[in-house]
Design a protein around this motif. Structure first.
Motif, short mmCIF file in Angstrom:
data_model
loop_
_atom_site.label_atom_id
_atom_site.label_comp_id
_atom_site.label_asym_id
_atom_site.label_seq_id
_atom_site.Cartn_x
_atom_site.Cartn_y
_atom_site.Cartn_z
N VAL A 3 0.85 -1.19 0.00
CA VAL A 3 0.00 0.00 0.00
C VAL A 3 0.88 1.24 0.00
N LEU A 4 0.57 2.18 -0.88
CA LEU A 4 1.39 3.37 -0.99
C LEU A 4 0.88 4.46 -0.05
N LEU A 5 -0.39 4.76 -0.21
CA LEU A 5 -0.98 5.80 0.60
C LEU A 5 -2.11 5.20 1.41
N ASP A 6 -2.05 5.42 2.68
CA ASP A 6 -3.07 4.83 3.54
C ASP A 6 -3.71 5.95 4.36
N VAL A 7 -4.97 6.13 4.16
CA VAL A 7 -5.67 7.21 4.85
C VAL A 7 -6.60 6.59 5.87
N LYS A 8 -6.46 7.03 7.11
CA LYS A 8 -7.25 6.40 8.18
C LYS A 8 -8.14 7.42 8.88
N ASP A 9 -9.41 7.22 8.79
CA ASP A 9 -10.39 7.99 9.57
C ASP A 9 -10.21 9.50 9.50
N ILE A 10 -9.99 9.98 8.30
CA ILE A 10 -9.85 11.42 8.15
C ILE A 10 -11.21 12.09 8.29
N ALA A 11 -11.25 13.17 9.04
CA ALA A 11 -12.50 13.91 9.13
C ALA A 11 -12.18 15.38 9.24
N LYS A 12 -13.10 16.20 8.82
CA LYS A 12 -12.90 17.64 8.92
C LYS A 12 -14.21 18.29 9.30
N SER A 13 -14.16 19.13 10.30
CA SER A 13 -15.37 19.89 10.60
C SER A 13 -14.98 21.34 10.81
N PHE A 14 -15.85 22.21 10.42
CA PHE A 14 -15.62 23.63 10.60
C PHE A 14 -16.52 24.13 11.73
N LYS A 15 -15.98 25.07 12.48
CA LYS A 15 -16.84 25.67 13.50
C LYS A 15 -17.59 26.82 12.87
N ILE A 36 -4.38 3.29 -1.30
CA ILE A 36 -4.07 3.15 -2.72
C ILE A 36 -2.73 2.46 -2.87
N GLU A 37 -2.62 1.62 -3.88
CA GLU A 37 -1.34 0.99 -4.20
C GLU A 37 -0.72 1.75 -5.36
N ALA A 38 0.58 1.50 -5.56
CA ALA A 38 1.26 2.11 -6.69
C ALA A 38 0.64 1.60 -7.98
N LYS A 39 0.69 2.43 -9.00
CA LYS A 39 0.13 2.12 -10.32
C LYS A 39 -1.38 1.92 -10.32
N LYS A 40 -2.03 2.37 -9.27
CA LYS A 40 -3.48 2.26 -9.26
C LYS A 40 -4.10 3.65 -9.28
N VAL A 170 2.28 10.13 -5.54
CA VAL A 170 0.84 10.28 -5.69
C VAL A 170 0.55 11.59 -6.41
N ILE A 171 -0.31 11.56 -7.39
CA ILE A 171 -0.74 12.80 -8.03
C ILE A 171 -2.25 12.90 -7.92
N ILE A 172 -2.70 14.06 -7.48
CA ILE A 172 -4.14 14.28 -7.38
C ILE A 172 -4.58 15.10 -8.58
N LEU A 191 -1.27 9.92 -22.05
CA LEU A 191 -0.02 10.33 -21.43
C LEU A 191 0.01 9.96 -19.95
N LEU A 192 -1.10 10.23 -19.27
CA LEU A 192 -1.15 9.93 -17.84
C LEU A 192 -1.01 8.43 -17.59
N LEU A 193 -1.64 7.65 -18.46
CA LEU A 193 -1.55 6.20 -18.29
C LEU A 193 -0.12 5.71 -18.51
N ASP A 194 0.54 6.28 -19.52
CA ASP A 194 1.94 5.91 -19.77
C ASP A 194 2.82 6.24 -18.57
N LEU A 195 2.65 7.46 -18.07
CA LEU A 195 3.49 7.90 -16.95
C LEU A 195 3.25 7.02 -15.72
N GLN A 196 2.00 6.63 -15.58
CA GLN A 196 1.69 5.79 -14.42
C GLN A 196 2.49 4.49 -14.47
N GLN A 197 2.55 3.91 -15.66
CA GLN A 197 3.31 2.67 -15.80
C GLN A 197 4.81 2.91 -15.61
#
Ligand code: SF4
Lengths: 258, 337
Positions: A3-15, A36-40, A170-172, A191-197
């Motif tokens: 696993v490349l990026l692991d996000v756990k229980d992220i939350a955001k609240s505004f006052k 997320i895993e690499a190349k996914k 990781v690219i968003i 192009l994005l698919l090529d770069l991913q590989q």
């Protein structure tokens, strides 16, 4: 694969503003986790106000989450540690034209992240810029040009070059394909698919075009009002949408997979 | 009967580097009661063409046409003032970014009542005010806004983009147009609201028999809503025909590429496979290729393509190409991939 990026229980609240004994909170994002895993590619689909942009901002570090943790390669990303984060997680926006500083040449634009984040000398940096430009399908000589000399599709490539120049993991892509003309959009997808590989990148694609999501992503997360209402393998979710929101989305785009 | 019949319309722009032929002999016809799509990527001149139709072009732009008929009237013979009066009465236009088209300092209700012509109101002058208000409310109902009171008393920034677009449509309807030109009416909107706007336009088309010219850069977005489609590329006419003809049997290499690159038409493709696409980028106005402007990017281009192709007609399916993809070759191309 790991696993490349692991996000756990992220939350955001505004006052929200209110009386001091009557404080109200707005939950922009209810706790959510994903990995997320690499190349996914993970696609995030949702309407405005569904919290997808908030999520993207938290991932790149422009917002701090109220609770939750982000791990990159098993390492905890600290909220204040921008250097580490901006090297590994990069972001591309919809309107690439406005994110490029018009008074700098392409070389200066691409130099900036290198100066701030690497110890390369000037010649090495120049070489890196040249090869990166070639990677995204532009010419090395384009680095002396100013952003206004490029068309919309090419500007998007420059944003991509700026994103990959630090060898991120990781690219968003925040609606990065939405404003492009169809024939350029498919070039960009290729192009994005090529770069991913080549580079083993993981993408987080924020989009509402289900056609692109279907073609481009492995997993999908449907969001509505700060909550993940449905997630799973893209094909399975689209074949058999369970939640009302997903069904409505697919209806509105006349989208059907047999 | 053809509502609008334009033959070989050209628009030349004066630029610092000389005159540029921005729109090169494009033909367009719209029948009564049909929804026609006008598809082209950026720089295709589709918006210029629309502006030429309603006549809001500047003096710097030179427009010529072999034929320009509106409901059988030859507009080229009318004086400019007559032409404007005629077109203003019959054609309305809505744009993208509706919020920027509305006056931010005036209430929606006032902007709407301004659009209602006094000649539409009957009755004495002291009854006018009330009638006007009723007409405004009726217009809002027509475009599907039920909370009319709230809407009338709001400023544009208080409303969402989609509601603003509905208000724009209401303003356009105030003149009871015969043709509505919608220039990318749903750009930058959510897909669900996009659908609503398209559905509203389709309803108006069905109920009021209003013809619509729908302009967009995305072929796949339009196919569900149009009867016929005209495709343009870089100021040149590419292909025109019924929606099925264009989407299922494209004859022009460019339309073919558009259909092939559409992710919706290629659902059978495995995920993450490469999409078919044209190489290169759209030419800029200052450096237009001679002859067929698709030439440098076209996979079928040959020597003859340095001369601009003429339009040929295959059973109402018009295509402008020296080497169109006829049915047989279309199949061959498919098989070899
Ligand atoms: S005329 Fe030639 S260059 Fe133009 S589209 Fe046809 S084959 Fe291609």
């Amino acid at each position: 694969m790991s696993v490349l990026l692991d996000v756990k229980d992220i939350a955001k609240s505004f006052k929200l503003k209110g009386h001091w004994y009557h404080k109200r909170k707005l939950n922009a994002l209810s706790p959510l986790s994903f990995a997320i895993e690499a190349k996914k590619t993970l696609a995030i689909v949702g309407e405005t106000g569904s919290g997808k942009s908030t999520l993207a901002k938290i991932l790149v570090g422009a917002e701090t989450p109220t609770t939750g943790k982000i791990y990159l390669n098993g390492q905890l990303l600290k909220n204040q540690h921008f250097k580490q984060r901006c090297q590994h997680i990069r972001m591309i926006f919809q309107d690439s034209g406005t994110t490029l500083n018009p008074s700098l040449t392409i070389q200066e634009l691409l130099d900036e992240p290198l100066i701030l984040n690497t110890v390369l000398n000037e010649k090495q940096r120049k070489n890196l810029i040249r090869t990166t430009l070639q990677k995204v399908g532009l010419l090395g000589d384009h680095m002396n040009f100013y952003p206004h000399m490029f068309s919309g599709g090419q500007k998007q490539r420059i944003s991509l070059a700026r994103a990959i120049i630090l060898q991120p993991q990781v690219i968003i892509l925040d609606e990065a394909l939405a404003a492009l003309d169809p024939s350029l959009r498919s070039q960009m997808i290729n192009l994005l698919l090529d770069l991913q590989q080549q580079m083993g990148l993981a993408y987080i694609l924020i989009s509402h075009n289900l056609g692109i999501v279907r073609h481009f992503s492995d997993d999908v997360m449907i969001m509505s009002q700060g909550e993940v209402v449905e997630s799973g393998k893209t094909i399975e979710v689209m074949r058999n949408p369970q939640h009302k929101v997903t069904q409505k989305l697919m209806m509105s785009q006349n989208f059907q997979i047999k | 009967m053809n509502l609008l019949d334009i033959r070989n319309l050209s628009i030349e722009l004066d630029t610092p580097s000389g005159r540029v032929l921005a729109v090169d002999r494009v033909s367009l016809s719209i029948k009564e009661g049909e929804v026609r799509g006008l598809v082209g990527e950026s720089g295709s001149g589709k918006s210029l063409l629309a502006q030429a139709i309603i006549g809001v072009l500047e003096d710097k732009w030179h427009v010529h046409a072999d034929r320009f008929h509106w409901r059988g009237i030859d507009l080229l013979r009318l004086s400019i003032d007559d032409r404007k009066a005629l077109l203003c009465r019959d054609i309305a236009m809505i744009f993208q970014e509706p919020m920027s088209c509305l006056d931010p300092t005036t209430l929606i209700g006032e902007q709407l009542s301004e659009a209602i012509d006094t000649s539409q109101l009957s009755g004495y002058f002291w009854q006018r005010k009330k009638q006007r208000k009723e007409a405004v409310i009726k217009l809002l109902h027509k475009v599907g806004i039920k909370k009319h009171e709230q809407c009338i008393n709001s400023y544009p920034h208080q409303l969402t983009e989609a509601i603003c677009q509905r208000v724009m449509i209401a303003i356009a309807l105030a003149g009871r147009p015969i043709l509505l030109i919608a220039d990318e009416p749903t750009a930058a909107m959510e897909s669900t609201t996009q659908g609503q706007i398209f559905r509203l336009l389709a309803n108006l088309n069905q109920l009021k028999n209003m013809s619509i010219l729908l302009i967009s850069h995305d072929l796949e977005n339009l196919t569900h809503w149009t009867n016929t489609i005209t495709v343009m590329y870089s100021g040149q006419f590419v292909e025109a025909g019924s929606t099925e003809q264009i989407f299922n049997k494209p004859m022009h290499p460019y339309t073919r590429a558009l259909v092939d690159s559409s992710t919706k038409a290629n659902l059978q493709l495995p995920t993450k496979s490469r999409l078919m696409t044209l190489p290169g980028s759209i030419p800029v106005l200052q450096h237009l290729p001679i002859g067929c402007r698709l030439g440098p990017r076209c996979p079928r281009a040959q020597q003859t393509c340095v001369a601009a192709p003429t339009v040929s007609n295959y059973h109402g399916h018009k295509v402008s190409c020296h080497f169109p993809l006829l049915r047989e070759t279309g199949k061959k191309v498919k098989g070899s991939h």
